[in-house]
Scaffold this motif. Structure first.
Motif, PDB file in Angstrom:
ATOM      1  N   UNK D   2     -16.458  17.364  25.402  1.00  0.00           N
ATOM      2  CA  UNK D   2     -15.728  16.641  24.518  1.00  0.00           C
ATOM      3  C   UNK D   2     -15.435  15.174  25.004  1.00  0.00           C
ATOM      4  N   UNK D   3     -14.492  14.450  24.561  1.00  0.00           N
ATOM      5  CA  UNK D   3     -14.203  13.028  25.039  1.00  0.00           C
ATOM      6  C   UNK D   3     -13.606  13.140  26.607  1.00  0.00           C
ATOM      7  N   UNK D  19     -11.446   2.350  19.701  1.00  0.00           N
ATOM      8  CA  UNK D  19     -11.208   3.694  19.942  1.00  0.00           C
ATOM      9  C   UNK D  19     -11.180   4.741  18.675  1.00  0.00           C
ATOM     10  N   UNK D  20     -10.761   3.910  17.514  1.00  0.00           N
ATOM     11  CA  UNK D  20     -10.910   4.707  16.369  1.00  0.00           C
ATOM     12  C   UNK D  20     -12.275   5.033  16.136  1.00  0.00           C
ATOM     13  N   UNK D  23     -13.800   7.699  18.360  1.00  0.00           N
ATOM     14  CA  UNK D  23     -13.381   8.919  17.739  1.00  0.00           C
ATOM     15  C   UNK D  23     -14.511   9.389  16.592  1.00  0.00           C
ATOM     16  N   UNK D  26     -18.020  10.094  17.659  1.00  0.00           N
ATOM     17  CA  UNK D  26     -17.995  11.422  18.571  1.00  0.00           C
ATOM     18  C   UNK D  26     -18.159  12.635  17.498  1.00  0.00           C
ATOM     19  N   UNK D  27     -17.615  12.501  16.307  1.00  0.00           N
ATOM     20  CA  UNK D  27     -17.629  13.728  15.386  1.00  0.00           C
ATOM     21  C   UNK D  27     -18.474  13.377  14.203  1.00  0.00           C
ATOM     22  N   UNK D  28     -19.197  12.279  14.099  1.00  0.00           N
ATOM     23  CA  UNK D  28     -20.065  12.412  13.334  1.00  0.00           C
ATOM     24  C   UNK D  28     -19.562  12.013  11.875  1.00  0.00           C
TER      25      UNK D  28
END
Lengths: 124, 124, 124, 124
Positions: D2-3, D19-20, D23, D26-28
């Motif tokens: 995870x992050x 940051x957005x 986020x 990281x989730x594609x």
């Protein structure tokens, strides 16, 4: 050419729906009327109804509606027409769905609990 | 006590409107149903219809509507019912307003100009 | 006389918020800016952003945004400004609220579960 | 994995935007974030802010906001975050767009004409 002019008064949802679909087919617009864009349009038109009341307090709203019935009616008709179109396209019987929802709400909001209270059913 | 159970099928807008107003009066909710809050509620319910299609592409929407007709119908009924209530409260004949709007749109969007094109009438 | 002209570039949310409140106070508009009407306005402006994409498919949207950045930016600024005003009026630190929400979403949508999937966290 | 957890306080729009996007990557999820669906999401979240005030009169709203600042802040952060994401994706400098809009509104709504009046600039 265009559409033939008629002077018929449409008396129910079925006739209006038929007329809306005729209007659409004459313009070859079915290709654009996917459910997502129709729903999006319905939201925007509902927003236009709401915009009539923006910044107005209770008394101003009361005065306003007396003199703007036709304007509001026109926007409300847009919302109504999108509801009929979406119902048609998805095969939803909107009269039946409406009645079902009233019956469902009667259970969610029993008179004894909900009388005079504007809370959501989950908070009653 | 509550409301008496009926098994009547409501067949038109007038009967549904009557039923919606009965429902409201039984709960003493007319006091909350000012046009601004009713319009606001209509916007939120239209949003709930639209939410069904959030993040879905054309193909996913097509698949989704096949298996979620009742869910969508329920949200659409909410929009429809608010339209009926607001029409009732403002004295708008929604069937007439709907027909008028179709006729007005037929002038704004002449078939010759609008055929196969999704532009706004101001840009045609 | 009106407001004095400045050539200052505002560099952050605090300066913009201050400017928005100055604008409002100069017009004596605080009386209209209750949270309900501000939220209503924010919804309508968000709708105006969305309207840019109405009836457009994926490719049309991609083309459109290339040539309409300023138009969309103007509507988006309206939404942004209402967010700043409402945050100000309710005493919400929007930068902090934004960060908190990102952190909360990181928990609701763990990478392992959410990767490449657009479902709501309740359905993951 | 995870992050990685950080305890950094983000102090401005640039950091939050970064940051957005982290986020999202990281989730594609970039594949889902087309402008139309992002705008649609922004409308729905703005609706959730507005829903807090549904059916409440002026006094009830005033009471409500005192005890629900965090709840409202959370929804408002959602709107804010979608604004940042859409700005990022379309290459819009939202701080600049915001300032420009304030300046444009100062011209549309001159103090002399607009003071204490909530009419649209077209009706002033």
């Amino acid at each position: 050419m265009g559409e033939k002019i008629t002077y018929k008064i449409m008396k129910n949802i079925e006739e209006l729906t038929e007329s809306l679909i005729e209007f659409r087919d004459a313009r070859d617009w079915e290709q654009f009327h996917n459910p997502k864009d129709v729903a999006l349009s319905m939201v925007l038109e509902a927003g236009e109804v709401m915009e009539h009341f923006q910044w107005k307090n209770k008394e101003e709203v009361e005065q306003y509606v007396k003199t703007h019935k036709d304007d509001i009616g026109e926007e409300l008709a847009d919302v109504f027409n999108w509801v009929l179109i979406l119902s048609h396209d998805l095969g939803i019987d909107i009269l039946e769905a409406s009645q079902k929802k009233i019956e469902k709400n009667a259970i969610k909001y029993p008179i004894e609990k909900a009388k005079g209270i504007h809370k959501k059913y989950t908070e009653l």
